[in-house]
Design an enzyme around this catalytic site. Structure first.
Site, PDB file in Angstrom:
ATOM      1  N   GLY A 160       0.813  -1.205   0.000  1.00 20.77           N
ATOM      2  CA  GLY A 160       0.000   0.000   0.000  1.00 20.77           C
ATOM      3  C   GLY A 160       0.853   1.263   0.000  1.00 20.77           C
ATOM      4  O   GLY A 160       2.089   1.205  -0.059  1.00 20.77           O
ATOM      5  N   LYS A 165       7.536  -0.208   0.007  1.00 19.45           N
ATOM      6  CA  LYS A 165       7.753  -1.073  -1.154  1.00 19.45           C
ATOM      7  C   LYS A 165       8.855  -0.553  -2.067  1.00 19.45           C
ATOM      8  O   LYS A 165       9.672  -1.329  -2.571  1.00 19.45           O
ATOM      9  CB  LYS A 165       6.455  -1.269  -1.928  1.00 19.45           C
ATOM     10  CG  LYS A 165       5.773  -0.013  -2.426  1.00 19.45           C
ATOM     11  CD  LYS A 165       4.418  -0.333  -3.038  1.00 19.45           C
ATOM     12  CE  LYS A 165       3.743   0.912  -3.615  1.00 19.45           C
ATOM     13  NZ  LYS A 165       3.411   1.896  -2.544  1.00 19.45           N
ATOM     14  N   HIS A 203      13.434  10.751  -4.535  1.00 22.14           N
ATOM     15  CA  HIS A 203      13.754   9.415  -5.034  1.00 22.14           C
ATOM     16  C   HIS A 203      15.108   9.403  -5.732  1.00 22.14           C
ATOM     17  O   HIS A 203      15.904   8.475  -5.562  1.00 22.14           O
ATOM     18  CB  HIS A 203      12.664   8.936  -5.996  1.00 22.14           C
ATOM     19  CG  HIS A 203      11.542   8.214  -5.317  1.00 22.14           C
ATOM     20  ND1 HIS A 203      11.456   6.850  -5.277  1.00 22.14           N
ATOM     21  CD2 HIS A 203      10.475   8.683  -4.632  1.00 22.14           C
ATOM     22  CE1 HIS A 203      10.372   6.492  -4.599  1.00 22.14           C
ATOM     23  NE2 HIS A 203       9.748   7.588  -4.200  1.00 22.14           N
ATOM     24  N   ARG A 204      15.383  10.420  -6.519  1.00 26.79           N
ATOM     25  CA  ARG A 204      16.661  10.478  -7.236  1.00 26.79           C
ATOM     26  C   ARG A 204      17.831  10.571  -6.274  1.00 26.79           C
ATOM     27  O   ARG A 204      18.864   9.936  -6.477  1.00 26.79           O
ATOM     28  CB  ARG A 204      16.677  11.682  -8.186  1.00 26.79           C
ATOM     29  CG  ARG A 204      15.888  11.475  -9.482  1.00 26.79           C
ATOM     30  CD  ARG A 204      16.031  12.712 -10.371  1.00 26.79           C
ATOM     31  NE  ARG A 204      15.406  12.532 -11.661  1.00 26.79           N
ATOM     32  CZ  ARG A 204      16.000  12.001 -12.721  1.00 26.79           C
ATOM     33  NH1 ARG A 204      17.252  11.596 -12.627  1.00 26.79           N
ATOM     34  NH2 ARG A 204      15.362  11.875 -13.865  1.00 26.79           N
TER      35      ARG A 204
END
Length: 330
Positions: A160, A165, A203-204
């Protein structure tokens, strides 16, 4: 060559005492220990950032030295603080310091990782050996690490929102020398959507410098041509784009909208099934909440739920991320 408590090495190069017949050399990669019989052991540095000198403007071919001046040749064993900086394993594999016959030893399992079992699980994914406290490890070791996954190998990570994840998917590929990060979400536009742009930038920043990002929805092409490792993040945003291009979000979609989505899904599944790469794909777990109130929401839930089932059926591993923990699904 045997590693025990007869001497201690620090990244600064301080040594004491050095047994007779051993040579100890500080290098940009860490501290290199060479024995009289020719054995070579590296205590990998654990500092942040790429190796001294910064990443090259263009990535060198796999197997060549990246930009560290020494050691330029493969060593027999590498000891890595895998709790502090596990990505150094992938960095050294990329440079050729870690080769196919190099034993990787992971140390540093402490409060930074929740349990010895979790540390051992991660080490297995990185192809590293985890010795017990007080162990004497010979070089080469008497017991070798379990082989890490190699392509063709497919792993689906589902969960979720904010389940961990994506973090789990990235963790699985930290020790790989070549990684393509297939970003399927919309291109960040700081002027129109600064919040999304910051998410993408975050994220990068946490990816290793040598990972190559491809912002694309043509996942089938990425999977067909890849030979190293691929991280797909994520199947949910890929399906959103496919449905958008087909016009399936519309209240009155074109007559062939569903067929176009079905064709794209079949193309992806064929590429997933036949890929030669080590692929880890992130997806969203759907169906655990209330029924979506809109037609388009219900169609998306159904389409993604089916896609997850089909991809999972063609995968060697499927894992579920919940509250930062990972459950392997048999």
């Amino acid at each position: 060559m045997t590693v025990d408590d007869r001497f201690r090495l620090r990244e600064s190069g301080a040594v004491g005492p050095v047994p007779p017949g051993y040579a100890v050399t500080p290098t940009p990669d860490g501290v290199l220990v060479e024995s009289a019989d020719g054995g070579r052991l590296l205590y990998a540095r654990s500092g942040p950032g790429p190796l001294p000198g910064g990443p090259p403007a263009e990535a060198p071919p796999t197997g060549s030295s990246v930009y560290s001046s020494a050691p330029e040749q493969q060593v027999d064993m590498v000891i890595v603080d895998a709790a502090q900086r596990p990505e150094i394993i992938g960095e050294l594999r990329r440079s050729g310091v870690i080769g196919v016959t190099t034993a990787v030893v992971a140390v540093g399992g402490d409060h930074r990782i929740r349990s010895p079992e979790e540390f051992a699980r991660r080490a297995r994914l990185w192809g590293a050996l985890v010795p017990g406290d007080g162990s004497v490890v010979s070089c080469p070791p008497a017991v070798w690490p379990e082989s890490r996954p190699h392509g063709p190998h497919r792993t689906l990570v589902t969960g979720g929102a904010r389940s961990g994840k994506s973090t789990e998917a990235e963790l699985r590929l930290l020790a790989e020398p070549r990684v393509v990060y297939a970003a399927t979400g919309p291109v960040a536009a700081p002027d129109t959507d600064p919040e999304w742009a910051e998410r993408v930038a975050h994220h990068r920043r946490r990816r290793p410098w040598w990972w190559r990002t491809e912002e694309t929805t043509d996942l089938a092409l990425v999977l067909r041509k890849a030979r190293g490792a691929v991280l797909v993040d994520c199947l949910g945003t890929w399906l959103t784009s496919v449905m958008d291009e087909a016009g399936l979000w519309e209240e009155e979609p074109a007559g062939d909208a569903e067929e176009r989505v079905e064709a794209a899904v079949h193309e992806l599944l064929e590429a997933w099934r036949s890929t030669q790469a080590y692929v880890v794909a992130v997806t969203n777990e759907v169906g655990s909440g209330v029924v979506p109130p809109t037609r388009s929401g219900r169609i998306f839930r159904d389409q993604l739920g089916l896609l997850n089932q089909w991809v999972g059926a063609e995968s060697e591993e499927v894992v579920l991320a919940v509250a930062g923990r990972v459950v392997e699904l048999p």
